[in-house]
Design an enzyme around this catalytic site. Structure first.
Site, PDB file in Angstrom:
ATOM      1  CE1 TYR A 134      35.477  51.772  38.450  1.00  0.00           C
ATOM      2  CE2 TYR A 134      34.313  53.509  39.635  1.00  0.00           C
ATOM      3  CZ  TYR A 134      34.304  52.468  38.734  1.00  0.00           C
ATOM      4  OH  TYR A 134      33.130  52.124  38.116  1.00  0.00           O
ATOM      5  CB  CYS A 137      37.274  55.352  44.028  1.00  0.00           C
ATOM      6  SG  CYS A 137      35.916  55.240  45.223  1.00  0.00           S
TER       7      CYS A 137
END
Length: 414
Positions: A134, A137
């Protein structure tokens, strides 16, 4: 092809999302008062009420239409099979199945996941690494910081956080996942846990560039346990570098300091990020807007998944941020906890060092930079810049990472 009813409900849902997001954007941009925690309550109530009633209502209609569509399709199939009392013709899929299995066996980690982005620091070097991530992230940002700093070529596969279809091939349910092609008995090597990944790659760099990654991975055993329904993966050695037969070229005190601060990043610093990025519902929406832009969600996600992620994700993470605040004992004004953690790091670096690694960043510097870059587009980061001296360390770190300055630091020969 979606049924007409499904298409209409999906369109209604996206229109509802877009309307609320436009309202949020207008009120947020044209009124600085909403950046104050106490003055954002009315906006939060407005967004929450619209989000709850609109989303639940439309989603309920969507589910109902989808179930009706499924029953219609099932009835159609049955009618085709029962027409004139003739059984449905059986399809010969054996050739397709065997072809699919052979393709999966030949390239079991890829599963037709084309790279979302290709990072090429040196066009002459081969590319055998793929990062499943992601984009915002903190742990994925940490791995990217390491790869970028040392100028390592790699591909990126952006994982759809709603469907997660890109990682169906593995039982590991988290990101980042780094895959090295052409290694191991299966033709690929899966590496999990950001700190373990970095230690593994650094051990190869410090020891022997041609060292077998599969062998090095055996030095980082994983302990798998269950905590309720959650599967927990622990790597006891993940902060240690494996010099193998080579001489250790650094003082033990330096290595210990580096390990302690890397552990501090994973167990302390990251815990203050979410409560700050999602401090209020308005800031949560602002953060998810930035996540969408930074991750090119318009390209990697369908409109339905993208709006669902922004619209519902902002609400969910706002609620989770409050829970995390209580779980980790953060101050009522979570900004103060963020400032405290950053100042603790700056005191650890000290006034006499440019980085914790001295003139050049070490793995602790890269870890802190990586996780903090995850919120660079959020209001929390702007407030941090205005209220601490963090940018005096962060700006040269960003230059070093983006300029791949680690390429000029030749690993010691063995």
């Amino acid at each position: 092809m979606a049924a007409p009813g499904l298409a209409c409900v999906r369109s209604l849902y996206l229109t509802h999302c877009n309307s609320l997001l436009r309202t949020f954007t207008f009120r947020h941009v044209h009124s600085s008062a909403f950046r104050d925690v106490n003055k954002s309550k009315n906006l939060n109530k407005y967004l929450l009420s619209n989000l709850t009633f609109g989303s639940v209502g439309i989603f309920s209609i969507y589910v109902a239409v989808k179930l009706k569509h499924a029953r219609t399709v099932h009835a159609s199939v049955e009618s085709l099979g029962n027409e004139q009392n003739k059984p449905c013709a059986k399809l010969d899929v054996s050739s397709k199945t065997s072809k699919s299995l052979s393709s999966a066996k030949a390239n079991p980690w890829h599963f037709d996941n084309l790279p979302s982005k290709q990072i090429r620091h040196d066009k002459e070097k081969p590319v055998n690494l793929t990062l499943y991530q992601y984009v915002t992230c903190p742990f994925c940002c940490k791995v990217r910081a390491y790869l970028d700093y040392y100028g390592i070529n790699y591909n990126i596969v952006e994982v759809d956080s709603i469907k997660r279809t890109q990682t169906k091939w593995t039982s590991y349910s988290k990101v980042p996942i780094l895959v090295c092609d052409g290694v191991g008995p299966d033709g690929f090597l899966e590496m999990n846990d950001s700190s373990m990944i970095i230690s593994l790659l650094q051990s190869q760099r410090l020891g022997n560039a041609d060292a077998d990654l599969n062998k090095l991975l055996s030095f980082y055993p994983v302990i798998v346990s269950k905590s309720g329904r959650k599967t927990v993966y622990e790597y006891p050695n993940k902060y240690f570098l494996m010099y193998q037969d080579g001489a250790v070229d650094r003082e033990m005190a330096e290595l210990r300091e580096e390990r302690e601060w890397r552990s501090w990043v994973d167990n302390n610093l990251v815990h203050v990020l979410s409560p700050n990025a999602y401090r209020t519902l308005s800031e949560s929406f602002e953060s998810f807007h930035w996540f969408s832009e930074a991750g090119d969600w318009e390209k990697s996600m369908t409109s339905f998944s993208r709006y669902t992620c922004i619209y519902l994700g902002a609400l969910v993470m706002w609620a989770i941020g409050g829970r995390l605040k209580r779980r980790y004992g953060l101050e009522d004004d979570v900004r103060q906890s963020l400032y405290k953690s950053v100042n603790e790091w700056l005191e650890g670096v000290g006034p006499s060092r440019k980085f914790m690694g001295g003139d050049n960043p070490n793995l602790a510097d890269l870890a802190v930079y990586g996780v903090m870059s995850a919120i660079e587009g959020c209001q929390a980061f702007k407030d941090l810049s205005d209220n601490t001296n963090f940018m005096e360390w962060y700006t040269p770190m960003k230059k070093a990472v983006q300029g791949s300055e680690g390429l000029s630091h030749v690993a010691p020969s063995r």
